[in-house]
Write an enzyme that holds these catalytic residues in place. Structure first.
Site, PDB file in Angstrom:
ATOM      1  N   ASP A  69      -8.300 -14.228  -6.288  1.00  0.00           N
ATOM      2  CA  ASP A  69      -9.630 -13.747  -6.758  1.00  0.00           C
ATOM      3  C   ASP A  69     -10.418 -14.965  -6.681  1.00  0.00           C
ATOM      4  OD1 ASP A  69     -11.737 -12.572  -8.318  1.00  0.00           O
ATOM      5  OD2 ASP A  69     -10.500 -12.409 -10.100  1.00  0.00           O
ATOM      6  N   ASP A 109       1.906 -12.187 -15.458  1.00  0.00           N
ATOM      7  CA  ASP A 109       1.059 -13.449 -15.633  1.00  0.00           C
ATOM      8  C   ASP A 109       1.877 -14.773 -15.920  1.00  0.00           C
ATOM      9  OD1 ASP A 109      -0.991 -12.696 -13.965  1.00  0.00           O
ATOM     10  OD2 ASP A 109      -2.393 -12.221 -15.690  1.00  0.00           O
ATOM     11  N   ARG A 112     -12.960  -7.294 -19.793  1.00  0.00           N
ATOM     12  CA  ARG A 112     -13.103  -8.544 -18.656  1.00  0.00           C
ATOM     13  C   ARG A 112     -14.333  -8.247 -17.877  1.00  0.00           C
ATOM     14  NH1 ARG A 112      -9.694 -10.467 -13.495  1.00  0.00           N
ATOM     15  NH2 ARG A 112      -9.441 -12.617 -14.265  1.00  0.00           N
ATOM     16  N   TRP A 138       0.285  -8.205 -22.689  1.00  0.00           N
ATOM     17  CA  TRP A 138       0.019  -9.031 -21.601  1.00  0.00           C
ATOM     18  C   TRP A 138       0.789 -10.292 -21.577  1.00  0.00           C
ATOM     19  CZ3 TRP A 138      -2.246 -14.055 -21.803  1.00  0.00           C
ATOM     20  CH2 TRP A 138      -2.531 -14.591 -20.306  1.00  0.00           C
ATOM     21  N   LYS A 153      -2.749  -8.464  -2.234  1.00  0.00           N
ATOM     22  CA  LYS A 153      -2.325  -8.364  -3.634  1.00  0.00           C
ATOM     23  C   LYS A 153      -3.416  -7.375  -4.121  1.00  0.00           C
ATOM     24  CE  LYS A 153      -2.076 -11.085  -7.860  1.00  0.00           C
ATOM     25  NZ  LYS A 153      -2.188 -12.550  -8.292  1.00  0.00           N
ATOM     26  N   TRP A 154      -2.960  -6.130  -4.634  1.00  0.00           N
ATOM     27  CA  TRP A 154      -3.389  -5.255  -5.236  1.00  0.00           C
ATOM     28  C   TRP A 154      -3.740  -5.228  -6.763  1.00  0.00           C
ATOM     29  CZ3 TRP A 154      -5.828  -0.386  -2.632  1.00  0.00           C
ATOM     30  CH2 TRP A 154      -6.361   0.631  -3.384  1.00  0.00           C
ATOM     31  N   ASP A 155      -4.831  -5.584  -7.304  1.00  0.00           N
ATOM     32  CA  ASP A 155      -4.757  -6.086  -8.641  1.00  0.00           C
ATOM     33  C   ASP A 155      -5.641  -4.675  -9.373  1.00  0.00           C
ATOM     34  OD1 ASP A 155      -4.402  -7.512 -11.074  1.00  0.00           O
ATOM     35  OD2 ASP A 155      -5.487  -9.292 -10.379  1.00  0.00           O
ATOM     36  N   MET A 156      -5.327  -5.006 -10.743  1.00  0.00           N
ATOM     37  CA  MET A 156      -6.067  -3.888 -11.728  1.00  0.00           C
ATOM     38  C   MET A 156      -6.107  -4.362 -13.208  1.00  0.00           C
ATOM     39  SD  MET A 156      -6.162  -1.149 -13.928  1.00  0.00           S
ATOM     40  CE  MET A 156      -4.296  -0.815 -14.342  1.00  0.00           C
ATOM     41  N   ASN A 157      -7.120  -4.617 -13.485  1.00  0.00           N
ATOM     42  CA  ASN A 157      -7.239  -5.709 -14.939  1.00  0.00           C
ATOM     43  C   ASN A 157      -7.813  -5.144 -15.867  1.00  0.00           C
ATOM     44  OD1 ASN A 157      -5.836  -7.945 -14.007  1.00  0.00           O
ATOM     45  ND2 ASN A 157      -7.367  -8.412 -12.524  1.00  0.00           N
TER      46      ASN A 157
END
Ligand code: DGJ
Length: 724
Positions: free
Chosen positions: A361, A542, A437, A193, A470-474
């Protein structure tokens, strides 16, 4: 023009720049003879003898003859002692298929792949070769495509159970490439990350080497890519061979050196955590893999990848379209906002010339931190009393487009969705859920989850009128299990997850063709060619620190195009590194990708706000060149204190050049940087200095780059060819 030549047992695909040649051996083995610059013809004996056999007859009849044969789609266990590309178990019939050539046909059009992203294009030619095993009935249909305009071969395999008993497929690689020597360096991209895709280069040694993932995604840690470069290969010269997988899940990329110093490359779905049941008549489609050949060093390889993706993979709607300069609310506000604050940030952004405001978010459920609400995709009325529609309308009234963040594949245990459907999360029943998370991953293999995700996203887009998502995946997989799949199909989950994701993305881009989707996965944790089939840009990392971004963007550009790398100017001190880089340097680096901002413009000084206006005007003016031009990496951040690159428009009349110096140097003359990609016959004006130089001088002698004192200083020059 691409052609397919078939004579005397040779199968030869070639276009203007490359040839790919195979041979059908007596006995039916499919041998690999050559991949490299275009050839008129080849003598198979040379290649085959060099592989270690004195006899080029039926390898199958020689003792362990297949062990010395360079092959297209090998299977270990029938004489070849190397690790193969395919393993499938057949009740009572072992796990090695004796694949023999049973036919080849040239196809009129390149077929799409069932449920998977794939390259497309009306030019070029595709060859389908079928290999079959008489004992088990297994068939492998190998597809090879060569487009007219690219030094690349695109490969995939369809495994068909043509027998009368179920099979268990435990390994089905997308490509295997047997190379006659091992005098290569292996290059892979690895990281974590906030420091994705760092470049690692080391010589090949006997044994296996490579990268892979098992976390359910292509990942922050590895990329589905590898390159082989000769020791002497540089950015500009020498042989380089790149391989990339058009896939976003668990993958394995390997280079194995065997006896006689031969090298076997393989790339495909990771065979660990993979067992696929194939009933009689069923087929398994592997993802597509791409092989690129370059004699112009790593730079040539990267440009070939970039052009290939742009012409044959990225959503055509967006390839040449203007990408709005966006401002994202994440680092401006994190979870701490309401409607008024967002509108006030957007007002200020609009004055600077920003074109798209993105609410990140924190807008739904009761999401005041990252501990709750994923899955509950209704606006938080405390923050947004007028809902998404009113916020969207207010943003649009400022002359901006409105964009929105979602993380659709996830669920928080603290959510109505989880309380209603605990079985929708990936988990092994009976084991404690393992959060990361504070969240769990939805089981995208389930049709009901796919339907929910599609509805949640489409309702959000419709309600807000958003022009951008914005298609996020955390988080990655843990406690991997599916309450939906039967016990004997649990190892299908990782791949079925990705198929489910692709199915939803496919449906969405069809339903909302005008919505620009940017991918994201804790930064660049799923930035791969598979995603680029659906989303034309991806949040690269990020880490928005200018110096860190030099490394990340350099590595990423090895196989992914700058036009797809989301890259933003953020506030200082930088939120990830604490470093303060000058605004001009943050700007120069962000211009290396798909440009935008990640800060609260209200907190800028008046002078900085004026600078923003200039920056946005410049970004727009140079967008075509930066996005469509050829990227030449000049000075590597992995080798020294300076990073430099230049992007040159296809007609070589405009170029944008950037140099970034990490640590300031006292009492040193300014660097003279040799440029690349220009026309040596043309004269170029450097707009910022108004000086004119010959293209030959700029490329052979160099361009002088005076830097201001201090750390993280930069030079940004625009070169325009003088009228003849
Ligand atoms: C991770 C992303 O990379 C960030 O840009 C931001 O969207 C956060 N997630 C929000 O949770």
């Amino acid at each position: 023009m691409t052609e397919i030549l078939q004579e005397n047992g040779l199968l030869h695909l070639r276009n203007g720049s490359i040839s790919y040649i195979m041979a059908v051996m007596p006995g039916g083995a499919l041998a690999h003879l050559y991949f490299g610059p275009r050839l008129s013809a080849i003598h198979p004996d040379g290649v085959l003898r060099a592989a270690g056999s004195g006899d080029t007859g039926n390898f199958r009849l020689q003792e362990c003859g297949l062990d010395r044969l360079p092959q297209e789609y090998p299977v270990q266990g029938l004489g070849d002692q190397r690790e193969g590309a395919l393993t499938a178990e057949y009740p009572g019939k072992g796990w090695a298929a004796d694949l023999r050539f049973s036919g080849a046909e040239a196809l009129d059009a390149k077929p799409g792949l069932d449920g998977l992203p794939a390259t497309f294009g009306s030019d070029g030619k595709t060859l389908r070769i079928t290999l079959a095993d008489a004992l088990t009935g297994l068939r492998a249909e190998l597809l090879y495509t060569v487009f007219d305009d690219s030094p690349a071969v695109i490969r995939s395999v369809r495994i068909v159970n043509g027998g009368d008993a179920p099979m268990l497929l435990t390994d089905a690689q997308s490509l295997c490439l047997d190379l006659p020597d091992s005098r290569w360096d292996l290059i892979t991209l690895s990281g974590a990350w906030a420091r994705e895709r760092a470049v690692y280069r080391r010589p090949l040694v006997p044994g296996h080497q490579g990268v892979s993932t098992l976390c359910g995604a292509s990942s922050l840690q590895q990329s589905p890519f590898l390159a082989l470069a000769r020791k002497e290969t540089t950015e500009d010269a020498g042989e380089a061979l790149g391989a990339a997988l058009i896939y976003s899940g668990n993958f394995a990329a390997r280079a194995s050196v065997y006896q006689n110093d031969s090298t076997r490359l393989s790339l495909g779905v990771n065979p660990r955590d993979f067992i696929w049941r194939l009933a009689p008549g069923e087929a398994f489609q592997t993802p597509e893999a791409v092989l690129v050949y370059s004699e112009e060093g790593l730079g040539g390889m990267s440009r070939a990848f970039h052009r290939l993706w742009e012409s044959h993979l990225l959503p055509p709607r967006w390839v040449n379209a203007h990408r709005p300069v966006l401002l994202n609310s994440w680092e401006a506000a994190y979870f701490d906002f309401d409607e008024e604050k967002l509108v006030s940030i957007a007002e200020c952004a609009a004055k600077a010339g920003v074109e798209l405001f993105v609410m990140d978010d924190g807008w739904f459920g009761r999401r005041d931190d990252d501990s709750t609400s994923l899955g509950d995709w209704g606006a938080d009325r405390k923050k947004l009393p007028g809902g998404l529609r009113r916020l969207g309308d207010r943003i649009r009234a400022l002359g901006l487009q409105f964009g929105i963040w979602m993380e659709p594949e996830m669920v928080s245990p603290q959510s109505d969705l989880y309380r209603a459907h605990p079985d929708w999360a990936i988990h092994v029943p009976g084991r404690e859920p393992i959060t990361a998370r504070h969240q769990l991953t939805l089981d995208m293999s389930r049709p009901d989850v796919q339907e929910f995700v599609f509805r949640a996203v489409s309702d959000t887009l419709t309600e807000s009128g958003a022009a951008y998502l914005k298609w996020d995946m955390n988080r990655n997989f843990s406690n991997v299990g599916s309450a939906y799949l039967p016990p004997d199909r649990q190892r299908e989950l990782p791949h079925r997850y990705i198929l489910g994701l692709y199915a939803v993305m496919d449906r969405l881009v069809r339903a909302f063709p005008e919505v620009l989707i940017e991918g994201c996965a804790s930064g660049g944790g799923r930035f791969d060619p598979g995603m680029l089939y659906y989303v034309p840009q991806f949040w690269c990392s990020d880490d928005t620190d200018a110096l860190q971004r030099c490394r990340i963007q350099w590595g990423t550009s090895l196989f992914l195009p700058p036009s797809a790398m989301g890259s933003h100017v953020s506030a200082v001190p930088n939120h990830q590194t604490g470093r303060t880089a000058p605004l001009e340097s943050r700007f120069a680096v962000a211009l290396g990708g798909c440009f935008g901002y990640e800060l609260d413009p209200r907190k800028l000084t008046e002078e900085e706000q004026i600078a923003l206006r200039r920056q946005i005007a410049y970004a727009r003016d140079t967008e075509k060149t930066r996005a469509r031009g050829g990227l030449y990496r000049l000075l590597s951040p992995y080798e020294g204190n300076d990073t430099a690159w230049i992007t040159v428009s296809p007609d070589q009349t405009e170029a944008v050049f950037t140099l970034v110096r990490a640590l300031g140097r006292v009492n040193t003359p300014p660097p003279l940087v040799r440029l690349r990609g220009l026309d040596g016959e043309k004269r170029y004006r450097v707009l910022e200095t108004n000086e004119v130089y010959g293209g030959d001088e700029l490329m052979r002698s160099g361009l002088l780059c005076p830097l201001r004192p201090g750390d993280a200083q930069s030079v940004l020059y625009t070169l325009k060819a003088e009228e003849e």
